[in-house]
Design an enzyme around this catalytic site. Structure first.
Site, short mmCIF file in Angstrom:
data_model
loop_
_atom_site.label_atom_id
_atom_site.label_comp_id
_atom_site.label_asym_id
_atom_site.label_seq_id
_atom_site.Cartn_x
_atom_site.Cartn_y
_atom_site.Cartn_z
N GLU A 87 22.74 10.11 -3.38
CA GLU A 87 22.83 10.79 -4.67
C GLU A 87 23.48 12.16 -4.51
OE1 GLU A 87 18.70 9.75 -6.76
OE2 GLU A 87 18.71 10.26 -4.65
N CYS B 46 18.77 19.30 -0.75
CA CYS B 46 20.21 19.49 -0.70
C CYS B 46 20.62 19.65 0.75
CB CYS B 46 20.61 20.71 -1.50
SG CYS B 46 22.32 21.15 -1.27
N CYS C 148 22.23 23.48 1.00
CA CYS C 148 21.56 24.71 0.56
C CYS C 148 20.08 24.70 0.86
CB CYS C 148 21.76 24.93 -0.93
SG CYS C 148 23.28 24.28 -1.56
N HIS D 160 16.66 26.73 -1.55
CA HIS D 160 15.59 25.99 -2.22
C HIS D 160 14.22 26.39 -1.66
CE1 HIS D 160 17.72 23.32 -4.91
NE2 HIS D 160 18.62 23.12 -3.97
N ARG E 75 25.96 29.66 -4.80
CA ARG E 75 26.67 28.95 -5.86
C ARG E 75 26.22 29.37 -7.24
NH1 ARG E 75 26.18 25.98 -1.47
NH2 ARG E 75 28.03 24.92 -0.74
N SER F 269 24.86 23.83 -9.38
CA SER F 269 25.87 22.81 -9.68
C SER F 269 25.52 22.03 -10.94
CB SER F 269 26.09 21.87 -8.48
OG SER F 269 26.64 22.62 -7.41
N CYS G 252 28.69 21.70 -4.79
CA CYS G 252 27.80 21.28 -3.72
C CYS G 252 27.76 19.77 -3.70
CB CYS G 252 26.43 21.86 -3.98
SG CYS G 252 25.31 21.64 -2.61
N CYS H 35 32.99 14.45 -2.57
CA CYS H 35 33.77 13.66 -3.52
C CYS H 35 35.00 13.04 -2.90
CB CYS H 35 34.15 14.48 -4.73
SG CYS H 35 35.19 15.87 -4.38
#
Lengths: 165, 567
Positions: free
Chosen positions: B14, B61, B64, B68, B478, B501, B545, B548
């Site tokens: 994901e 993540c 990051c 968090h 970010r 994001s 973040c 792709c």
């Protein structure tokens, strides 16, 4: 590496522990750490899904033992141990489902000429990649196999772990 | 004849981003941003001890983790009204600042510079001319002719062996690449040097965060670094002075390499100050708290509507009601059941996947709003807020950078140029300079406070019966990151993360207004739809973040060309 005497082994488990078997490599590290104590030449690292943060650890080792979930045709829970002749090239095939490029880190390590002399992959084929903290039965069994395999490989290098009492 | 370009995920995990663009007459005419964010994390946290939440959230993540962890302990402290000892604030602040510097450097050099820098062209650059150019811009000692020659030889070796490695996926020779071979050569040189400096600054995080790639030293109520100036096993003076050395080394790189390179790229691509503004409502939060309650901060933050810097509204404390009440998430265009806008404490997560519907649901990302409007987050939002707040270091770094750009471009470039694709890079470099000054300041504050004999690092949390609600926020690399927690009888009842994001990559909201990625792409030039470098430039400028890949879908032949991109 001064005549091959300075063996330093990095045991690096990677993966996301929030996605079930995706984190199996980390779970192997947790088990090794909980059950054995290691000589100073051996470093255990839970790398999670980190990228460039792992680079300094590569620089400090001669042997990298990488524990990770792998894509494969074999049934879930299969443990495959292999030596990677050209690690960045191998990883370009995207054998690992991680989005953050361990491949990139290895490529950068190669660029900086600090790639460990030997990279050995202990790969486990995952069964369940859904959100969750526990391993599938096949992967839980594979953790035991991987723990044993790592201890044998260390013994082959003359490094012995002793069980914690 | 409109063509559709699709940026799509190929891996299973994901968190991936898909960008669809309609291109007509060489320009993007419409855009959709679609993605998946970590659904299910709240289910993992429900019923758990709030003191453990940060250990789980730092795994949601891959990139990051630190941010968090910090935001999670802040959320619980906020719910409990728990104060945090000064030493703990300073240590956390240093971790935050060092991590931010690390992230900004890696983003520019290793994740996005190759959108602007042509590696292959650098092989044709004259090391002598490049060295002369570099010396006219910066006193950095690592730009000698000899050094540049060595880098060129190294690169020639890679190209000759067919092993471009990390450089393999770039759009070399693309018509939108405009830097001279000499400037390209300098950039490649700094790409390599940045690898060394990112490692040094990350060492600061490792020393303070207890030596592993995931920081281990946090606790709800403070940090788990016992301070003893004389002991090796705790945070010692020796370690603190090692940290100081690393801070000093990185400062030269930020000031004389990173900021200069960004100024040069900005000046040579000045046309990109006209593209990519998108959503000009900017949201950032104050960070680096200087008191135990979180009411005084080293770095300001707040809201700017419609790009009007004069109308800046500051966010003033960790208990700021304006922020607390202003955030909502909507799901009209997201793959969840229903159509609502709700406050994070009131959200539920019931997935309902459909096909990709251009006018309906098309993303796993929810659409966050601030008082009903989409907002852009990130270093640009933060720098504009800090500038508006009259923050001295921000003004001096921003003015220096804009002066350098103006000098190189040969025309006056002002603050308004920052509302753009290239402006986001400039703002990130400015913020990196600001963070470096702040890091040095926090180091001094910690050493001074220890010098006064204050060794406290932890206040014990107490969980009363009943329900408490809290929000923790953090100005992450970010942008605004917030965690929202509902605690019932000492256990987690609800937990939501509204991540940067999500703000930037969110789909259209309940009023069908585009999210920041989407809006920023409209109007971008596309020289070659087969190689949509310009789309990557704009999306990468946000520091997405998300991993792709690019697909090119030709509706006529249904043929899909798949082009992998750098993450």
């Amino acid at each position: 590496m001064g005549g091959g005497v300075a063996v330093r082994v990095l045991l690096l488990g990677v993966g996301n522990i929030l996605l079930s078997d995706e984190g199996v490599g980390v779970k192997v590290i947790e088990q090794l750490e909980a059950r054995y104590s290691f000589p100073p030449e051996v470093t255990l690292v839970d790398g999670g899904t980190m990228g460039l943060e792992l680079l300094p650890y590569f620089e400090e080792c001669s042997h990298l033992f990488l524990l990770d979930a792998i894509r494969g045709e074999a049934p879930p829970g299969t443990l495959e141990v292999s030596e990677l002749a050209d690690p960045p090239a191998y990883f370009r095939q995207k054998i690992s489902p991680h989005q953050i490029g361990l491949s990139e880190v290895l490529a950068v390590a190669s660029l900086q000429e600090c790639l460990p002399a030997l990279v050995k992959l202990f790969g486990i084929v995952p069964e369940d990649l859904s959100t969750g903290l526990s391993l599938s039965a096949s992967n839980a069994a594979a953790v035991e196999a991987a723990v044993a395999a790592v201890l044998i490989e260390l013994a082959n290098l003359g490094l012995s772990a002793s069980p914690r009492v | 004849m409109a063509k559709r370009i699709v940026v799509d995920p190929i891996t299973r995990i994901e968190g991936h981003l898909r960008i669809d663009c309609e291109v007509d007459n060489g320009k993007v005419t419409n855009a959709w941003s679609s993605g998946q964010m970590w659904r299910g994390i709240e289910l993992i946290l429900q019923g758990r001890d709030p003191r453990d939440a940060w250990l789980f959230t730092q795994r949601i993540c891959g990139v990051c983790t630190t941010v968090h962890a910090i935001t999670s302990v802040r959320a619980v402290e906020n719910a409990l009204n728990l104060e945090v000892p000064l030493n703990a604030q300073y240590i956390r602040n240093m971790i935050i600042a060092a991590h931010g510097i690390f992230d900004h450097i890696v983003h520019f050099y290793h994740l996005s510079a190759l959108d602007w820098v042509d590696i292959v062209s650098s092989l044709k650059g004259s090391p002598k001319a490049a060295a002369a150019l570099a010396q006219s811009l910066s006193p950095w000692p690592g730009n000698s002719e000899q050094q540049l020659k060595a880098v060129q030889e190294k690169l020639k070796g890679f190209v000759a062996s067919g092993q471009l490695g990390v450089f393999a996926s770039g759009y070399w020779g693309h018509p939108a690449m405009k830097l001279s071979p000499e400037v390209n050569l300098l950039a490649v040189n700094h790409y390599f040097q940045a690898l060394d400096y990112q490692r040094r600054i990350n060492k600061v995080v490792a020393i303070l965060g207890s030596k592993t790639p995931h920081i281990q030293n946090l606790a709800v109520g403070g940090v788990a670094n016992p301070i003893n100036p004389d002991s090796q096993s705790t945070l010692s003076l020796e370690q603190l002075f090692h940290v100081k050395t690393l801070i000093d080394e990185i400062g030269d790189f930020v000031k004389n390499v990173y900021m200069v390179d960004v100024a040069a790229v900005g000046a040579f691509y000045a046309d990109w100050t006209a593209y990519g503004a998108g959503v000009k409502n900017y949201l950032s939060v104050p960070d680096l708290p200087l008191d135990s309650k979180g009411t005084v901060f080293a770095l300001p933050g707040g809201y700017i509507a419609d790009g009007d810097v004069a109308a800046f509204k500051p966010i003033k404390s960790f208990h700021d009601e304006g922020f607390r009440d202003g955030v909502k998430e909507g799901i009209k265009h997201s793959w969840y059941k229903g159509d609502w806008d709700r406050h994070p404490w009131e959200e539920e997560t019931v997935p309902q996947h459909t096909e990709f519907q251009d006018k309906g649901k098309y993303s796993w990302v929810k659409s966050p709003t601030y008082y009903g409007k989409p907002a852009q987050v990130g270093p640009l939002a933060n720098v504009l807020a800090m500038y508006a707040a009259g923050h001295g270091p921000t003004k001096s770094h921003a003015d220096r950078l804009l002066e350098m750009v103006s000098g190189l471009a040969g025309s006056k470039v002002g603050l308004s140029a920052l509302h753009s694709t290239i402006g986001r890079h400039a703002a990130r470099a400015v913020r990196c300079g600001v963070l470096h000054e702040a890091l040095a300041g926090q180091w001094q504050a910690l050493v001074d406070n220890i010098g006064k004999g204050d060794y406290a690092t932890f206040n014990q949390p107490v969980f009363p019966k009943g329900e408490q609600r809290g929000v923790g926020f953090h100005e992450a690399p970010r942008g605004v990151l917030s965690h929202w927690i509902v605690i019932q009888d000492g256990k987690i009842k609800n937990y939501q993360c509204v991540v940067p994001s999500t703000w930037n990559a969110g789909p259209r909201n309940s009023s069908d207004a585009m999210g920041p990625y989407e809006a920023s792409l409209v109007g971008n030039p596309i020289a070659d739809p087969e190689k949509p470098l310009e789309v990557l430039r704009t999306v990468h400028s946000f520091d997405p973040c998300l991993a792709c890949a690019i697909h090119l879908l030709d509706p006529e032949s249904r043929e899909v060309v798949r082009i992998r991109t750098r993450v």
